[in-house]
Design a protein around this motif. Structure first.
Motif, short mmCIF file in Angstrom:
data_model
loop_
_atom_site.label_atom_id
_atom_site.label_comp_id
_atom_site.label_asym_id
_atom_site.label_seq_id
_atom_site.Cartn_x
_atom_site.Cartn_y
_atom_site.Cartn_z
N ARG A 82 0.83 -1.21 0.00
CA ARG A 82 0.00 0.00 0.00
C ARG A 82 0.86 1.25 0.00
NH1 ARG A 82 -4.12 2.80 -0.23
NH2 ARG A 82 -4.96 4.17 1.35
N HIS A 83 1.92 1.26 0.81
CA HIS A 83 2.82 2.42 0.85
C HIS A 83 3.48 2.64 -0.51
CE1 HIS A 83 3.36 2.43 5.50
NE2 HIS A 83 2.16 2.79 5.11
N ALA A 84 3.88 1.55 -1.16
CA ALA A 84 4.50 1.67 -2.49
C ALA A 84 3.48 2.21 -3.50
CB ALA A 84 5.06 0.33 -2.94
N ASP A 85 2.23 1.76 -3.40
CA ASP A 85 1.17 2.28 -4.27
C ASP A 85 0.98 3.78 -4.07
OD1 ASP A 85 0.55 -0.14 -5.50
OD2 ASP A 85 -1.36 -0.42 -4.43
N LEU A 86 0.91 4.20 -2.81
CA LEU A 86 0.71 5.62 -2.52
C LEU A 86 1.90 6.45 -2.96
CD1 LEU A 86 -0.99 5.33 0.98
CD2 LEU A 86 -2.06 6.03 -1.18
N TYR A 87 3.09 5.90 -2.83
CA TYR A 87 4.27 6.62 -3.28
C TYR A 87 4.20 6.86 -4.79
CZ TYR A 87 8.99 8.35 -3.22
OH TYR A 87 10.08 9.18 -3.33
N SER A 88 3.83 5.81 -5.52
CA SER A 88 3.71 5.93 -6.97
C SER A 88 2.64 6.95 -7.35
CB SER A 88 3.37 4.57 -7.57
OG SER A 88 3.31 4.66 -8.97
N LEU A 89 1.50 6.87 -6.70
CA LEU A 89 0.42 7.82 -6.99
C LEU A 89 0.91 9.25 -6.81
CD1 LEU A 89 -2.51 8.58 -7.58
CD2 LEU A 89 -3.00 8.16 -5.16
N ASN A 90 1.62 9.52 -5.73
CA ASN A 90 2.10 10.87 -5.47
C ASN A 90 3.18 11.31 -6.46
OD1 ASN A 90 0.74 12.16 -3.04
ND2 ASN A 90 1.08 10.06 -2.36
N LEU A 91 4.04 10.40 -6.86
CA LEU A 91 5.04 10.73 -7.89
C LEU A 91 4.36 11.13 -9.21
CD1 LEU A 91 7.94 8.11 -7.77
CD2 LEU A 91 8.13 10.58 -7.55
N ILE A 92 3.37 10.35 -9.59
CA ILE A 92 2.67 10.62 -10.85
C ILE A 92 1.85 11.91 -10.74
CG2 ILE A 92 0.88 9.76 -12.43
CD1 ILE A 92 2.05 6.92 -11.84
N PHE A 93 1.23 12.13 -9.61
CA PHE A 93 0.48 13.36 -9.40
C PHE A 93 1.42 14.57 -9.48
CE2 PHE A 93 -1.40 16.67 -6.75
CZ PHE A 93 -2.66 16.76 -7.30
N ASP A 94 2.60 14.44 -8.90
CA ASP A 94 3.59 15.51 -8.96
C ASP A 94 3.96 15.81 -10.41
OD1 ASP A 94 5.52 17.36 -7.69
OD2 ASP A 94 7.02 15.98 -8.50
N TYR A 95 4.18 14.78 -11.18
CA TYR A 95 4.47 14.95 -12.61
C TYR A 95 3.33 15.68 -13.31
CZ TYR A 95 5.03 13.84 -17.55
OH TYR A 95 5.14 13.93 -18.91
N ALA A 96 2.10 15.22 -13.07
CA ALA A 96 0.93 15.81 -13.74
C ALA A 96 0.80 17.30 -13.41
CB ALA A 96 -0.33 15.06 -13.35
N THR A 97 1.02 17.66 -12.16
CA THR A 97 0.90 19.07 -11.79
C THR A 97 2.02 19.91 -12.42
OG1 THR A 97 2.02 18.71 -9.67
CG2 THR A 97 -0.38 18.65 -9.67
N LYS A 98 3.20 19.33 -12.56
CA LYS A 98 4.29 20.04 -13.22
C LYS A 98 4.01 20.24 -14.71
CE LYS A 98 7.93 18.76 -10.04
NZ LYS A 98 9.10 17.94 -9.78
N GLN A 99 3.19 19.37 -15.28
CA GLN A 99 2.80 19.48 -16.69
C GLN A 99 1.57 20.37 -16.86
OE1 GLN A 99 4.82 18.05 -19.01
NE2 GLN A 99 5.96 17.61 -17.15
N TYR A 100 1.03 20.85 -15.75
CA TYR A 100 -0.20 21.65 -15.75
C TYR A 100 -1.37 20.88 -16.33
CZ TYR A 100 3.10 25.34 -14.70
OH TYR A 100 4.08 26.08 -14.12
N ASP A 101 -1.36 19.55 -16.13
CA ASP A 101 -2.48 18.73 -16.57
C ASP A 101 -3.64 18.95 -15.60
OD1 ASP A 101 -1.06 17.74 -18.66
OD2 ASP A 101 -0.66 15.79 -17.76
N CYS A 102 -4.80 19.23 -16.13
CA CYS A 102 -5.97 19.50 -15.31
C CYS A 102 -7.06 18.48 -15.61
CB CYS A 102 -6.51 20.90 -15.58
SG CYS A 102 -5.33 22.20 -15.20
#
Length: 135
Positions: A82-102
């Motif tokens: 679960r921790h690894a899943d959450l880590y991945s989700l947050n990494l991808i979310f960070d990427y998406a926000t840096k791309q200004y994906d809405c």
């Protein structure tokens, strides 16, 4: 997807994590080896859209300090998975926000980034906590 994968590998490299891409059978699980600080990614995984999530998941195992070899099983049966899943989700979310994906809906974000359905409630919570970044 290629830009996201490169982002994840660059992040791994910045954390002194090596990676190896292996074109194995579609059911062969990717895994993380703590001893070697290495992630092995099966590029032929049965759900190609999930590859970035798997990469982030395996990085999460090494960042969290999980011992031994941790294989991606596609479910979060243990707290370390679960921790690894959450880590991945947050990494991808960070990427998406840096791309200004809405995205207006969590399910749109999940589909765009190959986030597994089991993460739906976590994505909803992420959207609620970061609504100023998403809309």
């Amino acid at each position: 997807m290629n830009d996201l994968i490169q982002y994840l590998f660059d992040f791994a490299f910045s954390q002194d994590i090596g990676y190896l891409l292996v074109p194995a059978d579609e059911d062969y699980s990717s895994f993380a080896n703590k001893t070697k600080k290495l992630i092995i990614i099966n590029t032929n995984w049965k759900n190609k859209a999930e590859l970035p999530f798997i990469i982030g998941h395996e990085i999460g195992h090494l960042i969290d300090g999980d011992q031994g070899i941790s294989r991606y099983c596609g479910t979060a049966l243990t707290s370390k998975e679960r921790h690894a899943d959450l880590y991945s989700l947050n990494l991808i979310f960070d990427y998406a926000t840096k791309q200004y994906d809405c995205y207006e809906e969590p399910s749109q974000f999940m589909q765009a980034y190959g986030i597994p359905n089991r993460m739906y409630n976590d994505v909803v919570n992420l959207f609620r906590n970061n609504d100023d970044l998403l809309f």
